[in-house]
Design a protein around this motif. Sequence first.
Motif, PDB file in Angstrom:
ATOM      1  N   ALA A  64       4.104   2.112   2.406  1.00 18.61           N
ATOM      2  CA  ALA A  64       5.047   3.170   2.034  1.00 18.61           C
ATOM      3  C   ALA A  64       4.253   4.463   1.946  1.00 18.61           C
ATOM      4  N   THR A  65       4.862   5.572   2.348  1.00 18.50           N
ATOM      5  CA  THR A  65       4.182   6.867   2.294  1.00 18.50           C
ATOM      6  C   THR A  65       4.768   7.790   1.236  1.00 18.50           C
ATOM      7  N   LEU A  66       5.930   7.453   0.714  1.00 15.89           N
ATOM      8  CA  LEU A  66       6.595   8.259  -0.309  1.00 15.89           C
ATOM      9  C   LEU A  66       6.645   7.486  -1.619  1.00 15.89           C
ATOM     10  N   GLY A  67       6.455   8.205  -2.727  1.00 13.27           N
ATOM     11  CA  GLY A  67       6.438   7.530  -4.016  1.00 13.27           C
ATOM     12  C   GLY A  67       7.718   6.796  -4.339  1.00 13.27           C
ATOM     13  N   ASP A  68       8.870   7.431  -4.088  1.00 12.91           N
ATOM     14  CA  ASP A  68      10.137   6.774  -4.425  1.00 12.91           C
ATOM     15  C   ASP A  68      10.406   5.569  -3.526  1.00 12.91           C
ATOM     16  N   HIS A  69       9.935   5.640  -2.274  1.00 14.85           N
ATOM     17  CA  HIS A  69      10.074   4.481  -1.377  1.00 14.85           C
ATOM     18  C   HIS A  69       9.197   3.338  -1.861  1.00 14.85           C
ATOM     19  N   GLY A  70       7.972   3.661  -2.285  1.00 14.35           N
ATOM     20  CA  GLY A  70       7.089   2.633  -2.820  1.00 14.35           C
ATOM     21  C   GLY A  70       7.674   1.969  -4.059  1.00 14.35           C
ATOM     22  N   LEU A  71       8.279   2.781  -4.922  1.00 18.05           N
ATOM     23  CA  LEU A  71       8.914   2.240  -6.128  1.00 18.05           C
ATOM     24  C   LEU A  71      10.032   1.281  -5.751  1.00 18.05           C
ATOM     25  N   ARG A  72      10.857   1.672  -4.794  1.00 20.38           N
ATOM     26  CA  ARG A  72      11.970   0.821  -4.376  1.00 20.38           C
ATOM     27  C   ARG A  72      11.467  -0.515  -3.812  1.00 20.38           C
ATOM     28  N   LEU A  73      10.434  -0.462  -2.985  1.00 16.88           N
ATOM     29  CA  LEU A  73       9.881  -1.700  -2.421  1.00 16.88           C
ATOM     30  C   LEU A  73       9.300  -2.587  -3.520  1.00 16.88           C
ATOM     31  N   ALA A  74       8.521  -1.986  -4.412  1.00 16.75           N
ATOM     32  CA  ALA A  74       7.871  -2.760  -5.478  1.00 16.75           C
ATOM     33  C   ALA A  74       8.878  -3.367  -6.446  1.00 16.75           C
ATOM     34  N   ALA A  75      10.026  -2.691  -6.595  1.00 13.63           N
ATOM     35  CA  ALA A  75      11.045  -3.160  -7.542  1.00 13.63           C
ATOM     36  C   ALA A  75      11.973  -4.212  -6.939  1.00 13.63           C
ATOM     37  N   THR A  76      12.038  -4.276  -5.620  1.00 16.36           N
ATOM     38  CA  THR A  76      13.013  -5.173  -4.984  1.00 16.36           C
ATOM     39  C   THR A  76      12.386  -6.300  -4.174  1.00 16.36           C
ATOM     40  N   GLN A  77      11.083  -6.218  -3.936  1.00 19.91           N
ATOM     41  CA  GLN A  77      10.410  -7.262  -3.184  1.00 19.91           C
ATOM     42  C   GLN A  77       9.274  -7.849  -3.999  1.00 19.91           C
ATOM     43  N   SER A  78       8.806  -9.019  -3.578  1.00 19.47           N
ATOM     44  CA  SER A  78       7.746  -9.709  -4.309  1.00 19.47           C
ATOM     45  C   SER A  78       6.392  -9.418  -3.668  1.00 19.47           C
ATOM     46  N   PHE A  79       5.479  -8.824  -4.466  1.00 22.02           N
ATOM     47  CA  PHE A  79       4.118  -8.557  -4.011  1.00 22.02           C
ATOM     48  C   PHE A  79       3.133  -9.144  -5.021  1.00 22.02           C
ATOM     49  N   ASP A  80       1.951  -9.455  -4.534  1.00 27.08           N
ATOM     50  CA  ASP A  80       0.900  -9.978  -5.414  1.00 27.08           C
ATOM     51  C   ASP A  80       0.073  -8.850  -6.022  1.00 27.08           C
ATOM     52  N   VAL A  81      -0.121  -7.773  -5.270  1.00 29.69           N
ATOM     53  CA  VAL A  81      -0.910  -6.632  -5.736  1.00 29.69           C
ATOM     54  C   VAL A  81      -0.320  -5.352  -5.141  1.00 29.69           C
ATOM     55  N   LEU A  82      -0.344  -4.265  -5.920  1.00 30.09           N
ATOM     56  CA  LEU A  82       0.063  -2.947  -5.449  1.00 30.09           C
ATOM     57  C   LEU A  82      -1.174  -2.051  -5.387  1.00 30.09           C
ATOM     58  N   ILE A  83      -1.296  -1.291  -4.302  1.00 30.09           N
ATOM     59  CA  ILE A  83      -2.349  -0.283  -4.190  1.00 30.09           C
ATOM     60  C   ILE A  83      -1.638   1.054  -4.073  1.00 30.09           C
ATOM     61  N   VAL A  84      -1.789   1.900  -5.097  1.00 32.89           N
ATOM     62  CA  VAL A  84      -0.958   3.103  -5.213  1.00 32.89           C
ATOM     63  C   VAL A  84      -1.827   4.351  -5.323  1.00 32.89           C
ATOM     64  N   VAL A 127       0.854  -1.180   0.000  1.00 31.75           N
ATOM     65  CA  VAL A 127       0.000   0.000   0.000  1.00 31.75           C
ATOM     66  C   VAL A 127       0.897   1.239   0.000  1.00 31.75           C
ATOM     67  N   VAL A 128       0.818   2.028  -1.062  1.00 37.23           N
ATOM     68  CA  VAL A 128       1.609   3.264  -1.166  1.00 37.23           C
ATOM     69  C   VAL A 128       0.619   4.425  -1.050  1.00 37.23           C
ATOM     70  N   GLU A 129       0.543   5.006   0.123  1.00 39.26           N
ATOM     71  CA  GLU A 129      -0.464   6.029   0.438  1.00 39.26           C
ATOM     72  C   GLU A 129       0.096   6.942   1.518  1.00 39.26           C
ATOM     73  N   ASP A 130       0.070   8.253   1.268  1.00 37.40           N
ATOM     74  CA  ASP A 130       0.654   9.185   2.228  1.00 37.40           C
ATOM     75  C   ASP A 130      -0.345   9.699   3.260  1.00 37.40           C
ATOM     76  N   ASP A 131      -1.640   9.478   3.040  1.00 40.89           N
ATOM     77  CA  ASP A 131      -2.633   9.888   4.019  1.00 40.89           C
ATOM     78  C   ASP A 131      -2.778   8.791   5.070  1.00 40.89           C
ATOM     79  N   LEU A 132      -2.405   9.106   6.304  1.00 43.90           N
ATOM     80  CA  LEU A 132      -2.356   8.103   7.360  1.00 43.90           C
ATOM     81  C   LEU A 132      -3.709   7.459   7.606  1.00 43.90           C
ATOM     82  N   GLU A 133      -4.762   8.259   7.630  1.00 43.02           N
ATOM     83  CA  GLU A 133      -6.096   7.711   7.897  1.00 43.02           C
ATOM     84  C   GLU A 133      -6.519   6.724   6.820  1.00 43.02           C
ATOM     85  N   THR A 134      -6.278   7.086   5.560  1.00 37.51           N
ATOM     86  CA  THR A 134      -6.622   6.188   4.457  1.00 37.51           C
ATOM     87  C   THR A 134      -5.774   4.931   4.492  1.00 37.51           C
ATOM     88  N   SER A 135      -4.487   5.097   4.766  1.00 37.79           N
ATOM     89  CA  SER A 135      -3.574   3.964   4.829  1.00 37.79           C
ATOM     90  C   SER A 135      -3.997   2.984   5.921  1.00 37.79           C
TER      91      SER A 135
END
Length: 225
Positions: free
Chosen positions: A30-50, A5-13
């Motif tokens: 992840a709350t930052l776009g570049d951090h979310g990109l790094r996680l998605a590019a280096t770890q295995s996920f089934d679905v991304l919510i961005v 989950v890549v979302e910067d709004d704490l309540e929504t997250s």
Amino acid sequence: MRILVVEDDLETSEFIGDGLTEAGHAVTYATLGDHGLRLAATQSFDVLIVDRMLPRMDGLTLIRELRGAEIVTPAICLTALGGVEDRVVGLEAGADDYLVKPFELSELLARINALARRSGLASKSTTIRVADLELSQITRKVFRGGRMIDLLPREFALLELLMQNAGRVVTRSMLLKHVWDFHFEPKTSLVETHISRLRTKIDRPFDLVLLHTIRGRGYKIDEEG
């Protein structure tokens, strides 16, 4: 499923994460776009919510970067922009689905399941077996000896990780990170309490013990101990 989950709004997250965890999914944040990109590019996920609007890198750029790197993890784009042109832009950026805020959690869960089916997750072998213990990663159901075992979401997540690593020791820190998203060692008996409850459900009624404590190291699921 493992969901980022890549979302910067704490309540929504928190709203999304609590609902996904309750449904039995393992959630990374992840709350930052570049951090979310790094996680998605280096770890295995089934679905991304961005989320579309993110600090340091917007959600559409994040998805474009992943697609450019040939990372095809299914992605749902969240946005407050609900116009047709906005949805078209999101889909053309590489998003697989587009969900307009505010939304119901039930709709998000339905879209995640639909993505899993479309991406082939549902057609892969998603049933894990150890002896007579079976776990379905799609239906989120567990059976032992043909008898269905009712597990709470955290118990299911624990068992899923243990069965994915059948025959290997899973450490306490691995369980804390996977199930609770803790990246530190809390001085509580959280893991031990849940392992005890899990053991009561999957082992106590049966002759063969499958869940073993490896003193000083962690836990493992194994027919032979």
